[in-house]
Design a protein around this motif. Sequence first.
Motif, PDB file in Angstrom:
ATOM      1  N   SER A   1       0.890  -1.248  -0.044  1.00 18.32           N
ATOM      2  CA  SER A   1       0.113  -0.035   0.044  1.00 18.32           C
ATOM      3  C   SER A   1       0.795   1.285   0.072  1.00 18.32           C
ATOM      4  CB  SER A   1      -0.713  -0.033   1.076  1.00 18.32           C
ATOM      5  OG  SER A   1      -1.514  -1.077   1.188  1.00 18.32           O
ATOM      6  N   VAL A   2       0.161   2.393  -0.229  1.00 21.35           N
ATOM      7  CA  VAL A   2       0.963   3.597  -0.148  1.00 21.35           C
ATOM      8  C   VAL A   2       0.641   4.549   1.364  1.00 21.35           C
ATOM      9  CG1 VAL A   2       1.248   5.920  -1.331  1.00 21.35           C
ATOM     10  CG2 VAL A   2       0.749   3.770  -2.489  1.00 21.35           C
ATOM     11  N   ARG A   3       1.768   4.524   2.178  1.00 22.88           N
ATOM     12  CA  ARG A   3       1.678   5.277   3.073  1.00 22.88           C
ATOM     13  C   ARG A   3       1.389   6.871   3.119  1.00 22.88           C
ATOM     14  NH1 ARG A   3       6.170   2.055   6.975  1.00 22.88           N
ATOM     15  NH2 ARG A   3       5.473   0.039   6.506  1.00 22.88           N
ATOM     16  N   THR A   4       0.516   7.247   4.128  1.00 19.76           N
ATOM     17  CA  THR A   4       0.321   8.518   3.958  1.00 19.76           C
ATOM     18  C   THR A   4       1.358   9.299   4.982  1.00 19.76           C
ATOM     19  OG1 THR A   4      -1.177   8.519   6.017  1.00 19.76           O
ATOM     20  CG2 THR A   4      -2.078   8.148   3.811  1.00 19.76           C
ATOM     21  N   GLY A   5       1.742   8.761   5.922  1.00 22.94           N
ATOM     22  CA  GLY A   5       2.811   9.457   6.720  1.00 22.94           C
ATOM     23  C   GLY A   5       2.079   9.352   8.139  1.00 22.94           C
ATOM     24  N   ARG A   6       1.070   9.374   8.467  1.00 20.46           N
ATOM     25  CA  ARG A   6       0.516   9.509   9.769  1.00 20.46           C
ATOM     26  C   ARG A   6       0.251   8.387  10.510  1.00 20.46           C
ATOM     27  NH1 ARG A   6      -4.743  12.372  10.504  1.00 20.46           N
ATOM     28  NH2 ARG A   6      -5.755  11.007   9.111  1.00 20.46           N
ATOM     29  N   CYS A   7       0.317   8.476  11.917  1.00 17.90           N
ATOM     30  CA  CYS A   7      -0.038   7.422  12.681  1.00 17.90           C
ATOM     31  C   CYS A   7      -1.074   7.161  13.276  1.00 17.90           C
ATOM     32  CB  CYS A   7       1.390   7.050  13.709  1.00 17.90           C
ATOM     33  SG  CYS A   7       1.456   5.692  14.641  1.00 17.90           S
ATOM     34  N   VAL A   8      -1.707   5.950  13.117  1.00 17.32           N
ATOM     35  CA  VAL A   8      -3.417   5.933  13.654  1.00 17.32           C
ATOM     36  C   VAL A   8      -3.599   4.587  14.306  1.00 17.32           C
ATOM     37  CG1 VAL A   8      -4.295   7.263  11.832  1.00 17.32           C
ATOM     38  CG2 VAL A   8      -3.936   4.773  11.577  1.00 17.32           C
ATOM     39  N   ASN A   9      -4.611   4.466  15.138  1.00 15.13           N
ATOM     40  CA  ASN A   9      -5.140   3.325  15.813  1.00 15.13           C
ATOM     41  C   ASN A   9      -5.056   2.154  14.921  1.00 15.13           C
ATOM     42  OD1 ASN A   9      -4.522   4.645  18.347  1.00 15.13           O
ATOM     43  ND2 ASN A   9      -6.894   5.410  18.285  1.00 15.13           N
ATOM     44  N   TYR A  10      -4.613   0.906  15.101  1.00 10.03           N
ATOM     45  CA  TYR A  10      -4.899  -0.122  14.268  1.00 10.03           C
ATOM     46  C   TYR A  10      -6.112  -0.719  15.162  1.00 10.03           C
ATOM     47  CZ  TYR A  10      -4.701  -4.891  12.491  1.00 10.03           C
ATOM     48  OH  TYR A  10      -5.019  -5.836  11.705  1.00 10.03           O
ATOM     49  N   ASN A  11      -5.884  -0.863  16.379  1.00 14.09           N
ATOM     50  CA  ASN A  11      -7.065  -1.269  17.359  1.00 14.09           C
ATOM     51  C   ASN A  11      -6.905  -0.652  18.679  1.00 14.09           C
ATOM     52  OD1 ASN A  11      -5.107  -2.950  18.582  1.00 14.09           O
ATOM     53  ND2 ASN A  11      -5.345  -4.631  17.446  1.00 14.09           N
ATOM     54  N   ASP A  12      -7.490  -1.110  19.603  1.00 14.05           N
ATOM     55  CA  ASP A  12      -7.342  -0.420  21.017  1.00 14.05           C
ATOM     56  C   ASP A  12      -6.116  -0.261  21.521  1.00 14.05           C
ATOM     57  OD1 ASP A  12      -9.906  -0.226  20.901  1.00 14.05           O
ATOM     58  OD2 ASP A  12     -10.581  -1.624  22.336  1.00 14.05           O
ATOM     59  N   THR A  13      -5.274  -1.315  21.212  1.00 18.03           N
ATOM     60  CA  THR A  13      -3.962  -1.291  21.827  1.00 18.03           C
ATOM     61  C   THR A  13      -2.726  -0.999  20.919  1.00 18.03           C
ATOM     62  OG1 THR A  13      -3.895  -3.829  21.726  1.00 18.03           O
ATOM     63  CG2 THR A  13      -4.602  -2.953  23.658  1.00 18.03           C
ATOM     64  N   VAL A  14      -2.771  -1.275  19.647  1.00 11.17           N
ATOM     65  CA  VAL A  14      -1.832  -1.050  18.745  1.00 11.17           C
ATOM     66  C   VAL A  14      -1.955  -0.075  17.892  1.00 11.17           C
ATOM     67  CG1 VAL A  14      -0.535  -2.489  16.997  1.00 11.17           C
ATOM     68  CG2 VAL A  14      -1.476  -3.609  18.803  1.00 11.17           C
ATOM     69  N   LYS A  15      -1.008   0.701  17.409  1.00 11.33           N
ATOM     70  CA  LYS A  15      -0.999   1.763  16.595  1.00 11.33           C
ATOM     71  C   LYS A  15      -0.389   1.291  15.183  1.00 11.33           C
ATOM     72  CE  LYS A  15      -1.836   5.896  18.774  1.00 11.33           C
ATOM     73  NZ  LYS A  15      -1.982   7.359  18.320  1.00 11.33           N
ATOM     74  N   SER A  16      -0.467   2.008  14.027  1.00 11.44           N
ATOM     75  CA  SER A  16       0.223   1.579  12.911  1.00 11.44           C
ATOM     76  C   SER A  16       0.105   2.625  11.939  1.00 11.44           C
ATOM     77  CB  SER A  16      -0.221   0.211  12.308  1.00 11.44           C
ATOM     78  OG  SER A  16      -1.415   0.517  11.475  1.00 11.44           O
ATOM     79  N   CYS A  17       0.938   2.593  10.944  1.00 12.28           N
ATOM     80  CA  CYS A  17       0.863   3.658   9.968  1.00 12.28           C
ATOM     81  C   CYS A  17      -0.256   3.777   9.029  1.00 12.28           C
ATOM     82  CB  CYS A  17       2.128   3.370   8.903  1.00 12.28           C
ATOM     83  SG  CYS A  17       3.660   3.312   9.868  1.00 12.28           S
ATOM     84  N   GLU A  18      -0.817   4.935   8.699  1.00  6.81           N
ATOM     85  CA  GLU A  18      -1.894   4.884   7.902  1.00  6.81           C
ATOM     86  C   GLU A  18      -1.741   4.827   6.438  1.00  6.81           C
ATOM     87  OE1 GLU A  18      -5.516   8.059   8.314  1.00  6.81           O
ATOM     88  OE2 GLU A  18      -3.671   8.630   7.066  1.00  6.81           O
ATOM     89  N   VAL A  19      -2.364   3.947   5.704  1.00  6.18           N
ATOM     90  CA  VAL A  19      -2.076   3.906   4.300  1.00  6.18           C
ATOM     91  C   VAL A  19      -3.418   4.321   3.553  1.00  6.18           C
ATOM     92  CG1 VAL A  19      -0.522   1.978   4.618  1.00  6.18           C
ATOM     93  CG2 VAL A  19      -2.853   1.322   4.506  1.00  6.18           C
ATOM     94  N   LEU A  20      -3.146   4.711   2.358  1.00  4.67           N
ATOM     95  CA  LEU A  20      -4.093   4.967   1.356  1.00  4.67           C
ATOM     96  C   LEU A  20      -4.260   3.535   0.480  1.00  4.67           C
ATOM     97  CD1 LEU A  20      -5.620   7.217  -0.206  1.00  4.67           C
ATOM     98  CD2 LEU A  20      -3.546   7.192  -1.920  1.00  4.67           C
ATOM     99  N   SER A  21      -5.681   3.198   0.491  1.00  5.35           N
ATOM    100  CA  SER A  21      -5.850   1.657  -0.174  1.00  5.35           C
ATOM    101  C   SER A  21      -7.277   1.352  -0.266  1.00  5.35           C
ATOM    102  CB  SER A  21      -5.330   0.713   0.758  1.00  5.35           C
ATOM    103  OG  SER A  21      -5.037  -0.577   0.142  1.00  5.35           O
ATOM    104  N   TRP A  22      -7.470   0.339  -0.829  1.00 10.18           N
ATOM    105  CA  TRP A  22      -8.899  -0.040  -0.405  1.00 10.18           C
ATOM    106  C   TRP A  22      -9.186  -0.439   0.721  1.00 10.18           C
ATOM    107  CZ3 TRP A  22     -12.387   0.159  -4.320  1.00 10.18           C
ATOM    108  CH2 TRP A  22     -12.204   0.289  -5.733  1.00 10.18           C
ATOM    109  N   CYS A  23     -10.050   0.339   1.467  1.00  5.89           N
ATOM    110  CA  CYS A  23     -10.144  -0.109   3.081  1.00  5.89           C
ATOM    111  C   CYS A  23     -11.517  -0.559   3.286  1.00  5.89           C
ATOM    112  CB  CYS A  23     -10.002   1.030   3.720  1.00  5.89           C
ATOM    113  SG  CYS A  23      -8.153   1.637   3.947  1.00  5.89           S
ATOM    114  N   PRO A  24     -11.971  -1.399   4.233  1.00  6.52           N
ATOM    115  CA  PRO A  24     -10.926  -1.972   5.025  1.00  6.52           C
ATOM    116  C   PRO A  24      -9.903  -3.079   4.288  1.00  6.52           C
ATOM    117  CG  PRO A  24     -13.136  -3.259   5.271  1.00  6.52           C
ATOM    118  CD  PRO A  24     -13.258  -1.887   4.322  1.00  6.52           C
TER     119      PRO A  24
END
Lengths: 369, 369, 369
Positions: free
Chosen positions: A129-152
């Motif tokens: 995927s292509v990363r946007t550069g921001r960091c967001v919640n993946y779930n309640d405990t884990v954070k991950s990079c935000e990506v531009l993609s077909w979501c979910p």
Amino acid sequence: MATLCHTDTWIQDCFFDYYTSKILVIRSRKVGTLNRFTQALVIAYVIGYVCVLKKGYQDTDTVLSSVTTKVKGIALTNTTELGERIWDVADYIIPPQEDGSFFVLTNMIITPNQTQSKCAEVSHYGRHSVRTGRCVNYNDTVKSCEVLSWCPLEKIVEPPNPPLLADAENFTVLIKNNIRYPKFNFNKRNILPNINSSYLTQCVFSRKTDPDCPIFRLKDIVEEAEEDFQTMAVHGGVMGVQIRWDCDLDMPQSWCVPRYTFRRLDNKDPENNVAPGYNFRFAKYYKDSDGTETRTLIKGYGIRFDVLVFGQAGKFNIIPTLLNIGAGLALLGLVNVICDWIVLTIMTRKHHYKEQKYTYVDDFGLVSI
Amino acid sequence: MATLCHTDTWIQDCFFDYYTSKILVIRSRKVGTLNRFTQALVIAYVIGYVCVLKKGYQDTDTVLSSVTTKVKGIALTNTTELGERIWDVADYIIPPQEDGSFFVLTNMIITPNQTQSKCAEVSHYGRHSVRTGRCVNYNDTVKSCEVLSWCPLEKIVEPPNPPLLADAENFTVLIKNNIRYPKFNFNKRNILPNINSSYLTQCVFSRKTDPDCPIFRLKDIVEEAEEDFQTMAVHGGVMGVQIRWDCDLDMPQSWCVPRYTFRRLDNKDPENNVAPGYNFRFAKYYKDSDGTETRTLIKGYGIRFDVLVFGQAGKFNIIPTLLNIGAGLALLGLVNVICDWIVLTIMTRKHHYKEQKYTYVDDFGLVSI
Amino acid sequence: MATLCHTDTWIQDCFFDYYTSKILVIRSRKVGTLNRFTQALVIAYVIGYVCVLKKGYQDTDTVLSSVTTKVKGIALTNTTELGERIWDVADYIIPPQEDGSFFVLTNMIITPNQTQSKCAEVSHYGRHSVRTGRCVNYNDTVKSCEVLSWCPLEKIVEPPNPPLLADAENFTVLIKNNIRYPKFNFNKRNILPNINSSYLTQCVFSRKTDPDCPIFRLKDIVEEAEEDFQTMAVHGGVMGVQIRWDCDLDMPQSWCVPRYTFRRLDNKDPENNVAPGYNFRFAKYYKDSDGTETRTLIKGYGIRFDVLVFGQAGKFNIIPTLLNIGAGLALLGLVNVICDWIVLTIMTRKHHYKEQKYTYVDDFGLVSI
């Protein structure tokens, strides 16, 4: 062999001369027996092996083939996501028609309601995927990079086991195969002339009872290749449906029949295998009432059946016949070389024979040894 | 050669007679040297060229092949029409699976929201629609015929340059190829036994460093064929991925490896070319909330990769061996014809030799010349 | 033939000895004529038939081919269900691109607005659905089993006659074919060098007037195979577009041109035929505003065109040449055997010839018969 003429008044004196070797006849049981035996060997080889077994008198051609397939069957799945659902041919054959090959969907990972948007990256999937550069919640405990993609994003999971379309083992496929040997202008179909429509509507191929029926149960195909259908259906695979047309066109045409064999073509060995099985991703595209495009992504696992048609036809032809006869005669000449060698070097009376066989001449006249 | 028997008490008297030519031995350095030299030539040809180089002792078979492909990669486009958009495998591989071939979308002209209706004809496009007979405004200044069609009509424009999916050059494709030589019952895969899974997850084909890796970067394929990927991506094209399996099955099986070459198959010469490149139209169909069908028409340009598998396997077989030996012996006989001709027509002592070689007989008895 | 040496001081005495048969020359017009005539026959066969007609001096290779196709044309249908509707390439070519094959939709049975639900079974269709066990009204008078399926079920009807897309007969297809003979490193395209772009934009293949034009009207293809397009379009079928590349690469390359022939590949004989014609089911999937999936099921009848490329290239090669010469020489030796037999058993003066030809020796010395 020596067919040259050397006089001056060529045509009248010499053209009709017949040249024949002068022969020494050795009346010896030993040599004679050896000679006849070796000759018999060569003749037996040329006639028995080259002509009868290997059909050396035939010209050959390779097959030209066209294949159409038609799968029948219906499968029922019952999942929490989709509820009870019926799958018919239009659902599980992708693409709906192909040339000499068909794919039956047996298992899948479905990711519905994807839209082009931004979401939290799944660890493995990042590089796709292509990363946007921001960091967001993946779930309640884990954070991950935000990506531009077909979501979910598609979940990284193993395909369901047992496979969703386990019923696929009872699907049947009608394989129509039309072959041509262009060199001999010979056409034939795998639906043989002695097969009638009523038989074709209800028969299923069986090596013992129905070897000419061109309708195959998918489970039978897989089992003849000594594989287990349900195991193969989980991760998919590639099966070869081999149709061999070996035809002797000097014989009645009704003897020229297809022979079916089945073989697994992909590598199931997990050691030496990336991306085991056979799967591909495809999507169904929808438009919301407000015009935004959504899609259902399906990672489809299934069995691709490749129909591989091969074979060779032979028919009498004068060129390979004479080629083989010529080579056989040359080999008969070799017999003489061998016998000569034995007569003149091994036998006790060799000097006696030599004297008779050879006449010596050097640049100055006859010599006696 | 002359193996005929002419007495009445055949079996006992004659069957074991051994017939051998009477030979004149000419002790002449000149002729002898010539004879041995010509014989050496023929033997060198038969052994060196036919047997060693061309493997005339082998029977041959042509390859039977099955190919599956799996493309990986993601592309980002940013257009005024669609905004930022991610393209993954399910979007750019059309159809999602094929046998021995795959198409990668690299460029496109999109005509969204088409419905079956009436609109003003675009000049060129006229003959591909059905005219209603009315004349309507094409724009503020120009009028044209009204047509029944999927409206709005596709615009007659050149495809975008640079291509939309310029990122496609970094896509990779895993090509799995399973071959069979049916005559020799020999199977092999292009994922060689010495390749393990961990290598396969990260390798990329390179003629110098990774010649056995079956994963190819699309840009590398195109560049090996001496084409420029970005140029080719604009109008599309057809690339041949040639896999050659030339196997000597008398040697260890591990020597039988595929060799990859790449070649552009379509004609890029603009002179002698209608519809240059490779493109086709396809559509995604939607239904509005009121049930009318709309579609998004896509004229897709891209590169089709055809995997062409060919090759020949050879294995020792007695028939071609003896065919070639027989032909070689016959050629050795030709040596004698040539030497005889020289001895009996060119050499100074030809009459001397002739006297010894020939005995003349006519219908009335012996003659002396 | 007998080239063995038997003295002790081998190299100096014997290596340069030249061995040549002693010959009996029979001056008889009868035998001489027969001999020359048989020799002439063999030489005529070897030179005339093997070399000139069958090109026995050539090595051969079979063709490697890549095909792309592009169909053009538009069809208008007017049905009560769909109203007036235009069909273009994106609608009737399924799948939108294939390798060496294309399918043109000519007729169909459409079942719109199917959803996964329960409905009354149609008698025949029962075995292809899953019964719920309840009995429901099929229509006012008939009851049938309730099934779980895509409802409403497809009607069991014959396809429309005349076919819906009767206009398909005027569609044209551009076939681009690139061939390669790998053994000779020879490539060629079916768009010949003497064809320019302007000719290609307007030509249509015709055996008489435009035999080199690679654009074919579908009706012409079907009619050359002696079939009727409109009849074939109702139930569909499979057509073979055969491209033959027989090339003599010893000749100028411009002589190597494709020849097109057309043949029906499926069996139209209704006696010996299940599922006559060619059809398959596919579906377009939609989502309602409330998220339920609906589909339009299409049973598509149409003509699949398989492009079958075959042929053989020949080029001079020394091995088959010498093989054939060798076999020819061996056959010339056979002539001597036949003539000997005639001279020594049929001719009146046979005893006279025999006396001269044979010298008898047994284990004890010379014998005279």
